[in-house]
Write a protein that holds these residues in place. Structure first.
Motif, PDB file in Angstrom:
ATOM      1  N   LEU A 268       0.822  -1.206   0.000  1.00  0.00           N
ATOM      2  CA  LEU A 268       0.000   0.000   0.000  1.00  0.00           C
ATOM      3  C   LEU A 268       0.857   1.256   0.000  1.00  0.00           C
ATOM      4  O   LEU A 268       0.592   2.207  -0.760  1.00  0.00           O
ATOM      5  CB  LEU A 268      -0.922  -0.002   1.217  1.00  0.00           C
ATOM      6  N   ALA A 269       1.896   1.273   0.813  1.00  0.00           N
ATOM      7  CA  ALA A 269       2.766   2.449   0.888  1.00  0.00           C
ATOM      8  C   ALA A 269       3.460   2.706  -0.438  1.00  0.00           C
ATOM      9  O   ALA A 269       3.467   3.834  -0.954  1.00  0.00           O
ATOM     10  CB  ALA A 269       3.797   2.273   1.998  1.00  0.00           C
ATOM     11  N   TYR A 270       4.029   1.665  -1.028  1.00  0.00           N
ATOM     12  CA  TYR A 270       4.741   1.845  -2.284  1.00  0.00           C
ATOM     13  C   TYR A 270       3.791   2.090  -3.453  1.00  0.00           C
ATOM     14  O   TYR A 270       4.157   2.741  -4.434  1.00  0.00           O
ATOM     15  CB  TYR A 270       5.637   0.637  -2.560  1.00  0.00           C
ATOM     16  N   THR A 271       2.571   1.571  -3.358  1.00  0.00           N
ATOM     17  CA  THR A 271       1.585   1.869  -4.394  1.00  0.00           C
ATOM     18  C   THR A 271       1.257   3.358  -4.422  1.00  0.00           C
ATOM     19  O   THR A 271       1.148   3.961  -5.505  1.00  0.00           O
ATOM     20  CB  THR A 271       0.299   1.057  -4.166  1.00  0.00           C
ATOM     21  N   LEU A 272       1.115   3.956  -3.260  1.00  0.00           N
ATOM     22  CA  LEU A 272       0.837   5.396  -3.208  1.00  0.00           C
ATOM     23  C   LEU A 272       1.989   6.197  -3.803  1.00  0.00           C
ATOM     24  O   LEU A 272       1.785   7.173  -4.537  1.00  0.00           O
ATOM     25  CB  LEU A 272       0.573   5.829  -1.768  1.00  0.00           C
ATOM     26  N   ILE A 273       3.207   5.772  -3.507  1.00  0.00           N
ATOM     27  CA  ILE A 273       4.382   6.478  -4.038  1.00  0.00           C
ATOM     28  C   ILE A 273       4.435   6.356  -5.556  1.00  0.00           C
ATOM     29  O   ILE A 273       4.606   7.353  -6.275  1.00  0.00           O
ATOM     30  CB  ILE A 273       5.670   5.933  -3.403  1.00  0.00           C
ATOM     31  N   LEU A 274       4.286   5.138  -6.071  1.00  0.00           N
ATOM     32  CA  LEU A 274       4.365   4.942  -7.518  1.00  0.00           C
ATOM     33  C   LEU A 274       3.147   5.500  -8.237  1.00  0.00           C
ATOM     34  O   LEU A 274       3.238   5.862  -9.420  1.00  0.00           O
ATOM     35  CB  LEU A 274       4.526   3.455  -7.832  1.00  0.00           C
TER      36      LEU A 274
END
Length: 228
Positions: free
Chosen positions: A89-95
């Motif tokens: 979830l965290a990296y999805t928001l970043i990407l």
């Protein structure tokens, strides 16, 4: 959401991560129009860039194993599935933010030659989750980070070639065409092809649903591995 917040803090502490997310997408925006798909090459190959960025970010699994973070996770009231999900979830928001910038730059550079920017953004965002889920799960299968990343890099190139990103799937034998439907690159390439030919949002529903199912399958597979 402790792990979710920790991922953000750790990510922005490394300048190399920020540089990685800026250089590759910006460079891809300026590639010319493709030949066999009526879409700029950068947008045809962007799924491969997302896979490599996800591979780089997914290396957190190996770092957590090295610095004993996973030992602390194993005794905390949190499952491995929750650990993987919060990382995803965290990296999805970043990407997703990277995807948005990529689309905006694409509109500025290519104008009317870029078909359905909104649908491309939706497609890339869903594929981002699938790519991250795949990478996070991949790293649970290895003990050595360098070996994991090297093997993953080769596998990404193979998936791109077989999945229809580099050339049409139709040029390959029929039995291979059926087998590659298990690859996430096949479905993002299919979605890109549909959008480039003027498809509506309901017409790309199947690729989106399949990629979401693949993401869940990757997380479930990864959660069955003990990461200590």
């Amino acid at each position: 959401m402790t792990i979710f917040n920790f991922v953000f803090k750790r990510f922005f502490r490394k300048k190399s991560n920020i540089i990685l997310l800026a250089v590759l997408p910006v460079g891809a925006v300026f590639l010319p129009m493709g030949e066999w798909l009526p879409i700029p090459l950068g947008f045809q190959y962007y799924s491969v860039i997302l896979l490599f960025m996800a591979a780089r970010l997914g290396g957190i699994i190996m770092e957590d194993r090295t610095d004993k973070t996973l030992l602390r996770v194993s005794v905390a009231p949190i499952t491995h599935f929750q650990y993987l999900w919060q990382n995803l979830l965290a990296y999805t928001l970043i990407l997703t933010a990277v995807n948005l910038v990529f689309i905006i730059l694409g509109v500025m550079v290519h104008g009317g030659d870029l078909p359905s920017p909104a649908l491309l953004f939706i497609l890339y965002t869903v594929f981002t989750m699938t790519a991250l889920g795949f990478s996070l799960t991949w790293y649970t299968l290895f003990q050595n980070k360098e070996a994991a990343f090297s093997a993953l890099g080769g596998f990404i190139v193979l998936m791109a070639m077989l999945g229809g990103v580099m050339w049409p799937v139709e040029v390959m034998p029929e039995y291979i065409q059926r087998a590659v439907m298990l690859l996430p690159t096949y479905w993002v390439a299919e979605g890109t092809k549909l959008i480039s030919t003027g498809a509506k949002i309901e017409e790309i529903g199947l690729p989106i649903v399949v990629m979401l199912l693949l993401c869940v399958a990757f997380l479930l597979l990864g959660s069955r591995r003990r990461l200590s």
